[in-house]
Design a protein around this motif. Sequence first.
Motif: not given
Length: 290
Positions: A35-50
């Motif tokens: 599946d899609m995996v995303i890691f967001l920082n505390m500002n809601g910005n994408i910092v890591h994806i698969n």
Amino acid sequence: MIHSSFDGSVKNDGKTNKIVESNLFDHSLFKFNPDMVIFLNMNGNIVHINHGFVKALGYTLQEIILTPFERFFPSSEIAHYQKLFTQATAGEVLCAHMTLLQKNGETCSVSLNMIPAKFHDQIMGIFVTAKDNTNLIKTEKMLAECELKFSSIVDEALTGVYIVNENGKVTYGNKAFYNILGIENHHSTINFRDYVHPEDIPHLNDVSNSLTHAEKGLTHSFRMHRKDGAVIYVESHAQIITLQHKPHIVGTLQDITERKKIEELHEYFADHDYLTELPFVNVLDLLSLH
């Protein structure tokens, strides 16, 4: 990259830190996740994806990293996403059905899971997984349309139509079917066999066994009891279908009681004189006396 556990149980010991800091965590959660995996920082910005996220939406990695995740939602869903993100940053684990925008202008429907990523009891960001349900939803819509077309044609049909599961339970019956059995509530839960004449149950069993091995449907007649107790003759054309991976019988049902009476009357007068109702043999004997 920020490392974390889903339950906040990262311990400050060498063994655990080595596991968390190894590529095992990244590979299992991101690289090997279908599946899609995303890691967001505390500002809601994408910092890591698969790769699944890149493939599903069609953007390049450079177009995604460090951009606000909310830009991938239609304007009508941004407020809802922002509310979910706020709740997630407060420590809640959330699940929602959302829509993501693809680069080509199309959309995909997803099941979105938002999980706070904690390190030493402090939330460092949000893990997001998104399962693409677009094809599933399309299939469900197609099935709903087919069901609507089926119902619009069959519900008002003059011939009874029914679907019976392997236990004899009627899972569908149109108005004509229930009317034949004299049942006013057209949504009643009934067992088909309860309305079959006891003497014709063996016949029905033989037909069911034959249908299991038949390539085409079978037409047969038998007796049934109406709700008021009256015995009627019916004719059914039935065949085996598979619903939810289980065998069912779908068939039509016609009340042929009057036709059966006429056939029996014709058979009777084939051997009897119409005026005297005596068997033809006896009539010939009477004529021979004269």
